[in-house]
Design an enzyme around this catalytic site. Structure first.
Site, PDB file in Angstrom:
ATOM      1  N   LEU A   1       0.818  -1.213   0.000  1.00  0.00           N
ATOM      2  CA  LEU A   1       0.000   0.000   0.000  1.00  0.00           C
ATOM      3  C   LEU A   1       0.858   1.272   0.000  1.00  0.00           C
ATOM      4  CD1 LEU A   1      -2.940   1.013   0.248  1.00  0.00           C
ATOM      5  CD2 LEU A   1      -2.576   1.107   2.709  1.00  0.00           C
ATOM      6  N   ASP A   2       0.567   2.175  -0.907  1.00  0.00           N
ATOM      7  CA  ASP A   2       1.218   3.493  -0.968  1.00  0.00           C
ATOM      8  C   ASP A   2       2.726   3.382  -1.195  1.00  0.00           C
ATOM      9  OD1 ASP A   2      -1.290   4.523  -0.504  1.00  0.00           O
ATOM     10  OD2 ASP A   2      -0.953   4.869   1.620  1.00  0.00           O
ATOM     11  N   GLU A   3       3.157   2.254  -1.734  1.00  0.00           N
ATOM     12  CA  GLU A   3       4.595   2.064  -1.947  1.00  0.00           C
ATOM     13  C   GLU A   3       4.939   1.862  -3.418  1.00  0.00           C
ATOM     14  OE1 GLU A   3       7.083   2.246   0.075  1.00  0.00           O
ATOM     15  OE2 GLU A   3       6.261   2.037   2.094  1.00  0.00           O
TER      16      GLU A   3
END
Lengths: 286, 286, 286, 286
Positions: A228-230
């Site tokens: 996530l969000d990476e």
């Protein structure tokens, strides 16, 4: 026909003669280079390039593809030739906040985002977007709960398969895709996160930003990965804020950043200007 | 004399009549308001203000201070009146990279940063800065090793006490202050961190930024607290970068951001434009 | 009721005691200041201020207005008290390019631009904007030719009078208002010019920008006056461009700048944050 | 030796096979392309390119130059091959305000601007710059009056000839070069103008900016031509200002813009990244 633009996008280990081999092939088939970018990553020794071209006389795309096939084998390239006039098929996912959706639709209608929108998926009903014209677009109301998530994602995946979707846009779709769906969409799913990553991952980033007292807020468009969000960042932008901006004011200012960052990322993806390289992107922006 | 500028800086719980009480006191003493800022924090109910003024006729500062004392008691203010023409005493700490130091000295010499520099402390010898003119400034070469850190910080603290230092600037001083010294300097020590905090805390932020593939890099000026890179942020700025920027290029672009961010933070601090409020700052910028 | 916000906006010659007199009046009526801005123009000796307030208990607006009337007379102020919850009546004029219109309508629908839109005037027919929802809004197709200009402007003026219009927005309305109509709308008509004024006045500014080879393009929102593209500037912004941006690309990038600049100018006007002072504006932005 | 970087910079009419011919020549001599830019001006049909390369094995620059000579004749190119490790000879002209000079010297000392400074020419005496270290640099005090202008410019020209100067930098040199000297230095003289051209040409641009009430101020680095402030623009940048910025504040904020814009323009010129094309530049920035 002769004015159609094509893009050759490739990467390989950097070595002598790549450009010569490619450009000789292009010339031999009457293809004139109209825009060219390259990047030599000195850390990894990798070479990345995007070459836009048009045929001067007859379109000899098959002949060219054959020649490039030989070049690609010689240099062990990952490569692709795309006819830029063929529109990518896009599916747009949205939740309650529809500013990014409204912006994408506007740009699409005036020809700024050249793609075929094969559908809009929302976990809110049609009336949430009552002032938006979806004329000619398929709208799918796919509500989601923890219990139905697996099933709902199955419906999304069916749409992706049915329409041979090239790009899924999470236009402020406030649901976290499962690891499984993220993996299936890797490289063709763009999310807009409402913070300047890597700051303020996760939920309520504007509230996090206010709590920390930052003097600029931002937004980040990135490819979705299983972390996530990476995922690889495609584009970011920021705007100045101050102590007197409430969380609501940050949300308001953020909307402007989000929509322009997301639309740039979409445009570059559609034109084959984004190449992922591990956790990062190479963006040959226009 | 009559043209000297003063600033009243105060905070208290928001309530009816604060501005009236303060401005009546000012008028009664012939003080004309030349600039005024206020901020009502709706979350905490706190009121913050900075009022710049000059006496129209005679300077009646003692009389005014007495009046304000009564007002302050009534509203339970934290307050301060400063004569803006009295220069703050500053101590500048630097390590090997001296771009911020060079910039501060230049701005100070042309009058842009109105302060008294009581000394420069470096953990590198004088010849590291051979092309910089320290004419009239005390230079202290205070090298530091893990073993001598306590002693070296003692020498810094002695300088702070000796000169009644109002501001310690960590102008790319690449040493982490001890918890003890950080505590002693709280509210009067500004650091420039070479990232857009909260992203990339700690060491080698430009290398972290390159590894993550961000599309903007930044710098952050903040008050030093006992929690590394967590102090109240005074100012931040960013610049656009891309995949082709090597770590060296980021460092180069970063120098420009660092020096302008730091100098703005210093200027605002010197003019009493920064009020800390818990983990954040209120900046009444000019 | 008690939470309604009001704004006192005034200007006068700078002199001792203005703030005291105003804030004492406010306190006497139970009005708590929630936001305050002032500006002393040292060149002209003029004082400008905007004070936002809310009544702590009963709304005593008439009593307050009476008190302020006395203060205003004493200091020879130009002044106005506005109930910020009363929405301004706006008329939006548009031509073929509707990106600013679409943006304004979106922001208005989600409550970002708090105004009453009393009508949309276009010199193109309704189908030009077929994908825009004008639900509940009056649409006036008022085509214009050199011969009918006088008459068409008469129709616009009739709408202004009929609806007591407070603000006319030229949202890329590609017609030059006559001297007469400009004069009638002075101070309540905002235009968006698609250049960074004073560069590239007049027609086709993006083409002018490309011909000159500038490295940034911009947009300017300004009040309309009788001198074309010379009215007081409210807001400007720019974006970076380069040699490879064609005129079409500049137009595309420009759309984003225009819409955000225009919407900021409208928002500030609606909230009484813009005061004109001769050829310039004072903007107490949020 | 083998790691030395070279740049081939050329322009010609756009036609099929340019890149192929050039890259085959490079490959044949063992030259590996490390960075490449091209630009096809669709309006004029001109092709511009800059190709950076390094020899993989032996340096075969003479052989390569011969090959490129043939290619250049075939395509009627204007072309140049530069050894990027050979430093350009620069002469810096300055008047009373020395912020750009200080900045250039700092960047030069830390290796950011790779050039040989053959001298500094000032129309103010050495003590004006007393805190600047000119260690190892020739300083020429060449005062100027209307009567001595011709003679003073003769002295400048003598320095240019004596040192075979490649670049003259007008680092806030507040004198207008004569038509004659401007012509002689065409293409190798960069000026920093303290406005966002084409706005505010001529004298006192910050005062003009304040009078007009613009919301952003800027600076422009351009090649000097015989038409004052009309030469090809290399780089521009801006910063936000507001009504409360006095002319002095604009001057202060402007210094930061000027120095960064000028230093970028110098760096790009030194690396052969700027090609002029009539009244414009193509900048292949890094």
């Amino acid at each position: 026909m002769a004015n159609e633009r094509y893009a050759l996008i490739f990467s390989c280990e950097d070595q002598l003669g790549i450009t010569a081999a490619v450009s000789v092939s292009l010339e031999a088939c009457g293809a004139n280079i109209t825009e060219a970018h390259q990047y030599n990553d000195e850390e990894t020794g990798q070479f990345f390039s995007r070459i836009e071209f048009a045929f001067v006389g007859d379109v000899r795309i098959d002949e060219l593809t054959n020649k490039l096939q030989s070049v690609a084998e010689r240099f062990e390239m990952e490569w692709e030739v795309r006819n830029l006039s063929l529109r990518k098929k896009s599916l747009i996912l949205v939740s309650r906040f529809d500013h990014c959706l409204a912006d994408i639709l506007y740009r699409w209608r005036i020809g700024e985002l050249a793609m075929d929108i094969v559908g809009i998926v929302a976990n809110y009903p049609r009336e949430t977007y009552q002032h938006q014209s979806f004329d000619g677009l398929e709208f799918h109301y796919l509500p989601i709960t923890p219990e139905t998530k697996r099933e709902q994602e199955g419906q999304i995946w069916d749409l992706v398969k049915k329409h041979s979707v090239d790009l899924v846009v999470l236009a402020r779709y406030m649901q976290i895709l499962s690891t499984e769906l993220s993996a299936r969409l890797e490289g063709r799913c763009i999310n807009i996160h409402h913070s300047f990553l890597p700051g303020f991952k996760g939920a309520k980033p504007y509230h996090q930003a206010r709590a920390r007292g930052v003097k600029l807020i931002g937004a980040t468009a990135h490819y979705v990965t299983q972390n996530l969000d990476e995922g690889p960042i495609i584009e970011q932008d920021v705007e100045r804020v101050s102590h007197h901006d409430t969380a609501d004011a940050l949300v308001r200012k953020g909307r402007d950043i989000e929509r322009r960052v997301l639309s740039r990322a979409i445009a570059w993806h559609l034109q084959g200007r984004v190449i992922t390289s591990g956790p990062k992107t190479i963006v040959f922006s226009d």
